[in-house]
Design a protein around this motif. Structure first.
Motif, PDB file in Angstrom:
ATOM      1  N   VAL A   8      29.767  51.846  17.468  1.00 28.80           N
ATOM      2  CA  VAL A   8      29.307  53.196  17.121  1.00 28.80           C
ATOM      3  C   VAL A   8      29.517  54.147  18.296  1.00 28.80           C
ATOM      4  CG1 VAL A   8      27.698  52.521  15.306  1.00 28.80           C
ATOM      5  CG2 VAL A   8      26.949  52.454  17.685  1.00 28.80           C
ATOM      6  N   ASN A   9      30.638  54.018  18.963  1.00 32.26           N
ATOM      7  CA  ASN A   9      30.967  54.915  20.064  1.00 32.26           C
ATOM      8  C   ASN A   9      31.504  56.224  19.494  1.00 32.26           C
ATOM      9  OD1 ASN A   9      32.925  56.110  22.188  1.00 32.26           O
ATOM     10  ND2 ASN A   9      31.708  54.616  23.339  1.00 32.26           N
ATOM     11  N   GLU A  10      30.793  57.301  19.767  1.00 28.52           N
ATOM     12  CA  GLU A  10      31.137  58.593  19.156  1.00 28.52           C
ATOM     13  C   GLU A  10      32.458  59.139  19.680  1.00 28.52           C
ATOM     14  OE1 GLU A  10      27.834  61.376  18.879  1.00 28.52           O
ATOM     15  OE2 GLU A  10      26.456  59.729  19.282  1.00 28.52           O
ATOM     16  N   GLU A  11      32.746  58.909  20.943  1.00 31.12           N
ATOM     17  CA  GLU A  11      34.009  59.411  21.492  1.00 31.12           C
ATOM     18  C   GLU A  11      35.197  58.690  20.852  1.00 31.12           C
ATOM     19  OE1 GLU A  11      33.951  60.403  25.865  1.00 31.12           O
ATOM     20  OE2 GLU A  11      32.061  59.308  25.745  1.00 31.12           O
TER      21      GLU A  11
ATOM     22  N   LYS B  49      33.121  54.763   7.353  1.00 35.87           N
ATOM     23  CA  LYS B  49      32.754  53.439   7.881  1.00 35.87           C
ATOM     24  C   LYS B  49      31.843  53.578   9.099  1.00 35.87           C
ATOM     25  CE  LYS B  49      34.878  49.134   9.592  1.00 35.87           C
ATOM     26  NZ  LYS B  49      34.345  49.155  10.952  1.00 35.87           N
ATOM     27  N   PHE B  50      32.202  54.495   9.982  1.00 37.72           N
ATOM     28  CA  PHE B  50      31.390  54.731  11.180  1.00 37.72           C
ATOM     29  C   PHE B  50      29.998  55.207  10.782  1.00 37.72           C
ATOM     30  CE2 PHE B  50      29.640  57.436  14.473  1.00 37.72           C
ATOM     31  CZ  PHE B  50      29.860  56.721  15.631  1.00 37.72           C
ATOM     32  N   ARG B  51      29.936  56.129   9.820  1.00 37.37           N
ATOM     33  CA  ARG B  51      28.646  56.697   9.407  1.00 37.37           C
ATOM     34  C   ARG B  51      27.720  55.621   8.851  1.00 37.37           C
ATOM     35  NH1 ARG B  51      26.501  59.453   5.048  1.00 37.37           N
ATOM     36  NH2 ARG B  51      28.308  58.944   3.765  1.00 37.37           N
ATOM     37  N   ARG B  52      28.292  54.663   8.082  1.00 37.60           N
ATOM     38  CA  ARG B  52      27.475  53.591   7.532  1.00 37.60           C
ATOM     39  C   ARG B  52      26.942  52.677   8.636  1.00 37.60           C
ATOM     40  NH1 ARG B  52      31.715  53.503   3.771  1.00 37.60           N
ATOM     41  NH2 ARG B  52      32.633  51.669   4.809  1.00 37.60           N
ATOM     42  N   GLU B  53      27.811  52.314   9.581  1.00 36.04           N
ATOM     43  CA  GLU B  53      27.382  51.429  10.666  1.00 36.04           C
ATOM     44  C   GLU B  53      26.353  52.116  11.563  1.00 36.04           C
ATOM     45  OE1 GLU B  53      30.844  50.075  12.689  1.00 36.04           O
ATOM     46  OE2 GLU B  53      31.457  48.708  11.072  1.00 36.04           O
ATOM     47  N   TYR B  54      26.537  53.396  11.791  1.00 38.99           N
ATOM     48  CA  TYR B  54      25.584  54.157  12.609  1.00 38.99           C
ATOM     49  C   TYR B  54      24.199  54.134  11.966  1.00 38.99           C
ATOM     50  CZ  TYR B  54      23.808  57.989  15.528  1.00 38.99           C
ATOM     51  OH  TYR B  54      23.083  58.750  16.409  1.00 38.99           O
ATOM     52  N   ALA B  55      24.148  54.343  10.643  1.00 35.77           N
ATOM     53  CA  ALA B  55      22.873  54.356   9.924  1.00 35.77           C
ATOM     54  C   ALA B  55      22.216  52.981   9.944  1.00 35.77           C
ATOM     55  CB  ALA B  55      23.094  54.824   8.484  1.00 35.77           C
ATOM     56  N   GLU B  56      23.025  51.921   9.856  1.00 39.00           N
ATOM     57  CA  GLU B  56      22.477  50.572   9.879  1.00 39.00           C
ATOM     58  C   GLU B  56      21.851  50.237  11.226  1.00 39.00           C
ATOM     59  OE1 GLU B  56      25.539  47.889   8.812  1.00 39.00           O
ATOM     60  OE2 GLU B  56      25.715  48.593   6.738  1.00 39.00           O
TER      61      GLU B  56
END
Length: 857
Positions: free
Chosen positions: A807-810, A834-841
């Motif tokens: 979940v590295n934003e950069e 995909k990133f948004r789902r993993e971030y929320a998890e």
């Protein structure tokens, strides 16, 4: 160009161990002295230390054993002359308190043996973005507190005392500090090793920033030079003894008992209630630890007398005053049979090799028959015993094969072992004859675990002689001098010297006696910190100046190395230590990584030569530490399955710590990690058995071996035959152009397997894995700034970042923006979702940026 680079690399790293293998640090004088004489280290005397985003302060510390008061400030960091951040040792609770302003942000305890005998790494992390300041001790979280600076942060930093009016501190713990490092925004900025030998200024080795010290005590000097701890005179022929448990030197005379306490550095004397009259010359004293008894003996009368400290008298006296026939005899106590053993000696023109024994419970004295090899009749030998006391090692001396002084007397350099179990002598080896002949002080210090001995040697052909400390092997005929010289007045039987080790104060102790014609004996006690280092004739006041000396040596050696490099191929080598070393005991802090060697460039000529067929480089064995652990030999055979769980952890423990610091892992750490539930003897047996098994696997790779040096286990390998990906990664970090696309691609080829030792879980590995992941991420994010015009390469960087931080934003910005730039909009959108789902998890909340925000920045 390649040859020049290689030359510089070899010069720097071949000379680097000279500077870093030795003991160093700054000792802080504490409550044992008055306030104005206590030690202060100011890192910001000229200008404050400033940063805006992130900063890290790292240092190594251990407390000094045997002191009475331990309370005080380790460091005080003062921000803008308004706010204090402190690390304090709380003696009452035996813990470190981390103070932010007026609040205790947290506390951390370190077990006593580690705190007093091993270097402990502390790291203070300031993170403006996360809004906190955190303390880590030996890689573990210790404390954290909210910290939200308004803009740029500038601070003053003190270790020990300071005189800043509103923040003045005088209470400091008795501590040793070394390797202070400051990182700004993830990059090394300053490093003060504190490896000076004198002076009140130290210069950091990265930016040449000067720090100032008041009342310093430099450890490097303490490990190189003997100090005269005490000196006085007594009448008659005294005996000397040492109690390891209390670190006390005893001097026995006819009318008094003198003692010198190493911890308190104080001498005292007790007058005997009943003086003994004259004590015969040649008497000796010994402290029996198993009996807690100070004894004195005279071989010729076969009497051992014990001192009663309550009644202040000896339990028997001597009758004879004749000259002894056993000058300079060696002695030792064996706890297994509660007996005192006496070996050799000289008198009445005869050298002795007799072994005598006094049994304490029965009071019986006898001469015991011996077997095995013949011990040459001699005196002026050194003797030491192993940990159990059942094997004595006798080294060197002066005597003759017949025992007669008139028949070919000569120096002897044999190392012989004597077993109290079967009374057998066994010759181990014969030392090569030195250029200048020498004899030995009465005792050897034996390090059974490392297979080493320490001895004092001296030429016996001059009165104004000197004692030289040496360290040698119990297994091979090699030795090396350590430390400076001790003045020694030698006049045969009128002189005596002895050597002991004090575990309580971590010192070697030397005592010299000289009795003049008036029967007055001069006593001198010397100490040097353990482990002792090689003496350096030229001492400098700063770390920077010391390194300048090695640079001059490197320049002088350059021409010779060029010739060597053009005429030889790569050689097997031990991984050199990194530029910035951490504490010797493994901790998860990752310092300047050790480089791997590069193959020498082939020589070029000015006349073009006909083209040669391109030779295919021989296949190399490979050890993969990034991603899942794998070992593949040069024939592409997978050897990973040969590692049992125990062999795998032992191999990884040694390999990772070798790559990490260049120093490997200590035996104690190895035993505590792998065989915590076993005794020391059982742990050693298990280690020996498994080392043999591990050797069988490593032999299939090529020239690769586990070696032991100074009680530390290291991996050695031939770079041309075996490649280790983590070693190559470390090398690339410090030896290449970080803006080169080829460099970036090679970095990606190493880290694309995933984080360090994926799917491998050990307690000791977690923090190290985290540190290396951080170094990989910093490297990749920095590389991204140099490749903004190469979308495909930026996508490769983003992919690698996600392997270490999902979940590295950069990395999200890199992936989505470059996919959009290449016209792959649906892939960009899929990556974002995909990133948004993993971030929320992970965080339990929605990601705060929209897809449009991500691709438009």
């Amino acid at each position: 160009m390649r040859k020049t680079t290689l030359l510089l690399y070899l010069l720097v790293h071949l000379l680097k161990p000279i500077a870093h293998a030795q003991s160093y640090g700054l000792r802080f004088l504490s409550h044992e002295v008055v306030q104005e004489n206590r030690t202060s280290l100011q890192l910001t005397p000229a200008a404050p230390l400033c940063f805006d985003k992130q900063a890290e302060l790292t240092f190594s510390l251990k407390l000094r054993p045997g002191m009475e008061i331990y309370f005080g400030y380790v460091f005080r960091l003062i921000i803008g002359n308004k706010e204090n951040i402190d690390l304090i040792y709380n003696q009452r609770l035996r813990q470190f308190d981390f103070i932010v302003g007026e609040q205790v942000a947290g506390s951390y305890k370190i077990d006593t043996p580690r705190l007093y005998h091993l270097w402990n790494t502390f790291r203070v992390q300031f993170d403006a973005a996360a809004g906190k300041v955190a303390l880590y001790a030996n890689g573990r979280p210790a404390a954290a507190h909210k910290w939200q600076p308004a803009g740029k942060t500038c601070c003053q930093l003190y270790f020990g005392t300071n005189n800043l009016e509103e923040f003045r501190t005088g209470d400091i713990p008795p501590m040793n500090i070394r390797d202070i490092q400051v990182n700004i925004n993830g990059h090394p900025r300053y490093h003060w090793p504190l490896d000076a030998t004198s002076g009140t200024q130290v210069v950091d080795i990265l930016q040449r920033k000067v720090a100032t010290v008041s009342n310093p005590v430099w450890l490097k000097d303490k490990h190189q030079n003997w100090e005269l701890a005490a000196a006085w005179q007594v009448q008659g022929s005294p005996g000397i003894a040492f109690d390891r448990q209390s670190a006390t030197v005893y001097i026995t005379t006819a009318d008094s008992i003198y003692d010198y306490a190493l911890q308190r550095q104080k001498r005292s004397a007790v007058a005997l209630a009943i003086p003994r009259g004259r004590v015969p010359a040649g008497n000796q004293s010994i402290f029996i630890p198993a009996l807690r008894r100070l004894c004195n003996f005279y071989i010729d009368e076969k009497i051992v007398t014990a001192y009663d400290s309550t009644r202040r008298q000896w339990d028997s006296t001597y009758k004879s005053m004749e000259l002894t026939e056993y000058w300079q005899a060696n002695k030792f106590f064996n706890p297994a049979d509660t007996s005192l053993y006496i070996v050799g000696g000289y008198g009445q023109l005869r050298y002795k090799n007799k072994v005598q024994r006094y049994h304490f419970p029965s009071g019986h004295w006898d001469s015991i028959p011996v077997h095995g090899d013949t011990l040459m009749p001699k005196y002026l030998s050194g003797l030491g015993v192993n940990d159990t006391g059942d094997t004595a090692y006798i080294l060197g001396g002066y005597g003759s094969a017949t025992g007669e002084q008139v028949i070919n007397p000569r120096y002897n350099y044999d190392l012989t072992a004597f077993s109290t179990k079967n009374h057998r002598f066994k010759n181990i080896y014969h030392l090569p004859r030195p250029d200048r002949q020498f004899c030995f002080a009465n005792s050897l210090v034996i390090d059974s675990q490392s297979g080493l001995y320490y001895a004092l040697t001296y030429p016996n052909d001059v009165f104004n002689s000197s004692l030289q400390l040496i360290r040698g092997s119990l297994h091979t005929p090699t030795w090396e001098p350590l430390g400076g010289a001790i003045p020694y007045a030698f006049y045969d039987i009128a002189s005596f010297a002895d050597l002991w080790y004090s575990p309580l104060t971590q010192q070697l102790v030397a005592v010299t006696l000289y009795t003049d014609k008036t029967n007055t004996t001069s006593i001198k006690i010397y100490t040097i910190q353990f482990p002792p280092d090689k003496w350096q004739a030229t001492n400098t006041s700063t770390a920077f100046l010391q390194r300048s000396r090695y640079l001059l040596l490197a320049l002088l050696a350059g021409a010779i190395l060029v010739v060597i490099l053009t005429g030889t191929t790569g050689r097997r080598r031990k991984l050199p230590p990194p530029a910035a070393t951490s504490a010797p005991e493994p901790t998860p802090e990752i310092t300047q990584p050790p480089p791997a060697p590069v193959a020498p460039a082939s020589a070029t000529t000015t006349t073009p030569a006909p083209p040669e067929p391109v030779a295919t480089a021989p296949a190399r064995s490979r050890i993969f530490l990034f991603g899942p652990f794998e070992v593949i030999n040069s024939r592409e055979e997978d050897l990973t399955r040969l590692f049992s769980p125990l062999l795998k952890e032992m191999f990884l423990l040694i390999t990772v710590f070798t790559l990490r610091s260049g120093k490997g892992v200590s035996s104690n750490k190895l035993y505590a990690t792998l065989w915590e539930d076993k005794s020391s003897k059982d742990a050693q047996n298990n280690r020996s058995v498994n080392m043999v098994k591990l050797k069988g696997i490593l032999d299939k790779l090529g020239h690769c071996a586990i070696q032991k040096e100074s009680d530390r286990w290291l991996i050695q390998w031939e770079e041309q035959e075996i490649e280790i990906d983590l070693a190559r990664f470390f090398f690339l970090l410090v030896n290449s152009d970080h803006t080169s696309k080829n460099w970036i691609r090679e970095i990606l080829s190493l880290v694309n397997r995933g984080e360090l030792l994926l799917h491998t879980d050990y307690d000791w590995l977690d923090d190290i894995r985290s540190e290396i992941s951080g170094k990989v991420l910093n490297t990749l994010l920095d590389a991204a700034t140099h490749t903004s015009t190469d979308a495909e390469l930026q996508l490769g960087i983003a992919h690698a970042i996600f392997l270490f931080d999902p979940v590295n934003e950069e990395a999200l910005h890199l992936r989505c923006k470059n996919l959009s730039a290449l016209g792959r909009h649906s892939q960009a959108k899929t990556a974002y979702e995909k990133f948004r789902r993993e971030y929320a998890e992970i965080y339990g909340e929605d990601y705060h940026e929209s897809f449009q925000d991500v691709i438009s920045e």
